[in-house]
Design a protein around this motif. Sequence first.
Motif, short mmCIF file in Angstrom:
data_model
loop_
_atom_site.label_atom_id
_atom_site.label_comp_id
_atom_site.label_asym_id
_atom_site.label_seq_id
_atom_site.Cartn_x
_atom_site.Cartn_y
_atom_site.Cartn_z
N ASP A 112 14.75 20.89 -17.89
CA ASP A 112 14.34 22.21 -17.43
C ASP A 112 13.13 22.03 -16.51
N ALA A 113 13.39 21.81 -15.22
CA ALA A 113 12.34 21.50 -14.26
C ALA A 113 11.35 22.65 -14.10
N ASP A 114 11.80 23.88 -14.13
CA ASP A 114 10.89 25.02 -14.00
C ASP A 114 9.93 25.10 -15.18
N ALA A 115 10.46 24.96 -16.39
CA ALA A 115 9.61 24.98 -17.58
C ALA A 115 8.64 23.81 -17.55
N GLN A 116 9.09 22.67 -17.08
CA GLN A 116 8.24 21.49 -17.00
C GLN A 116 7.07 21.73 -16.04
N SER A 117 7.37 22.31 -14.88
CA SER A 117 6.31 22.60 -13.90
C SER A 117 5.31 23.61 -14.46
N THR A 118 5.82 24.65 -15.09
CA THR A 118 4.95 25.67 -15.68
C THR A 118 4.09 25.07 -16.78
N ALA A 119 4.69 24.27 -17.63
CA ALA A 119 3.95 23.64 -18.73
C ALA A 119 2.87 22.70 -18.19
N TYR A 120 3.19 21.95 -17.17
CA TYR A 120 2.21 21.01 -16.62
C TYR A 120 1.04 21.75 -15.99
N ALA A 121 1.33 22.86 -15.32
CA ALA A 121 0.25 23.66 -14.73
C ALA A 121 -0.65 24.23 -15.83
N LEU A 122 -0.06 24.71 -16.89
CA LEU A 122 -0.82 25.22 -18.03
C LEU A 122 -1.67 24.10 -18.65
N ALA A 123 -1.07 22.93 -18.78
CA ALA A 123 -1.79 21.79 -19.35
C ALA A 123 -2.95 21.38 -18.45
N ARG A 124 -2.74 21.37 -17.16
CA ARG A 124 -3.80 21.01 -16.21
C ARG A 124 -5.00 21.94 -16.34
N ALA A 125 -4.74 23.21 -16.64
CA ALA A 125 -5.82 24.20 -16.74
C ALA A 125 -6.58 24.11 -18.06
N ALA A 126 -5.96 23.55 -19.10
CA ALA A 126 -6.58 23.58 -20.43
C ALA A 126 -6.87 22.21 -21.05
N LEU A 127 -6.27 21.16 -20.51
CA LEU A 127 -6.39 19.84 -21.14
C LEU A 127 -6.88 18.80 -20.13
N SER A 128 -7.58 17.80 -20.62
CA SER A 128 -7.99 16.67 -19.78
C SER A 128 -6.80 15.75 -19.54
N ASP A 129 -6.95 14.83 -18.62
CA ASP A 129 -5.88 13.85 -18.38
C ASP A 129 -5.56 13.07 -19.66
N ALA A 130 -6.60 12.68 -20.40
CA ALA A 130 -6.38 11.92 -21.64
C ALA A 130 -5.63 12.77 -22.66
N GLU A 131 -5.96 14.06 -22.74
CA GLU A 131 -5.27 14.95 -23.68
C GLU A 131 -3.82 15.18 -23.26
N ILE A 132 -3.58 15.35 -21.97
CA ILE A 132 -2.21 15.52 -21.47
C ILE A 132 -1.38 14.30 -21.84
N SER A 133 -1.92 13.12 -21.56
CA SER A 133 -1.21 11.89 -21.88
C SER A 133 -0.94 11.79 -23.38
N ALA A 134 -1.94 12.10 -24.19
CA ALA A 134 -1.78 12.01 -25.64
C ALA A 134 -0.72 12.98 -26.15
N VAL A 135 -0.74 14.22 -25.66
CA VAL A 135 0.26 15.21 -26.10
C VAL A 135 1.66 14.72 -25.73
N ILE A 136 1.82 14.22 -24.52
CA ILE A 136 3.14 13.73 -24.11
C ILE A 136 3.58 12.57 -25.00
N TRP A 137 2.66 11.66 -25.32
CA TRP A 137 3.01 10.54 -26.20
C TRP A 137 3.35 11.01 -27.61
N VAL A 138 2.61 11.99 -28.12
CA VAL A 138 2.94 12.54 -29.45
C VAL A 138 4.34 13.13 -29.42
N ALA A 139 4.65 13.90 -28.38
CA ALA A 139 5.97 14.52 -28.28
C ALA A 139 7.08 13.48 -28.14
N ILE A 140 6.85 12.47 -27.34
CA ILE A 140 7.85 11.40 -27.17
C ILE A 140 8.11 10.71 -28.52
#
Length: 162
Positions: A112-140
């Motif tokens: 779902d590319a649209d949801a992915q883009s929206t989620a990434y924009a939301l993450a960019r506004a609220a999370l640091s790069d390290a937090e984004i990476s960590a959340v993605i790793w937790v989800a994976i």
Amino acid sequence: MPETVTATTHGRVYVDKQSPDAYRAMTATAEAVRTVAAEAGLDRVLVELVNIRVSQLNACAFCLDLHTRAALRAGETTQRLGVLPAWRDTELFSPRERAALALAEATTHPADADAQSTAYALARAALSDAEISAVIWVAITINAFNRVSVMSKHPVRPAPPR
């Protein structure tokens, strides 16, 4: 052909028992991801919210049971756990948690590319790069464990009486 180490009553192979070296490697990855999450500043409650939400999306009863108990031990409330599937429709989750949940959902459903883009924009506004990476790793990581449990049909046993 090797013998099945443990098969369930419904004919499924417990792949974690059948291939213990692969499962140990997954467990080592999970330990590394926990360290990455902690170093990025993600608290245990947020990590468990991600684990639970991904497990809900994957309909993994075993992981839902395990991580719900872990979230409660970490201080999560039953109210927030109860509304987690509808997190977008409540104000009970912080902007940081909302960003992490959206990113975890996008990681779970990457097509779902649209949801992915929206989620990434939301993450960019609220999370640091390290937090984004960590959340993605937790989800994976929880996605991988969900697949092991779903395909093995790991049982959820009743909790012992208190």
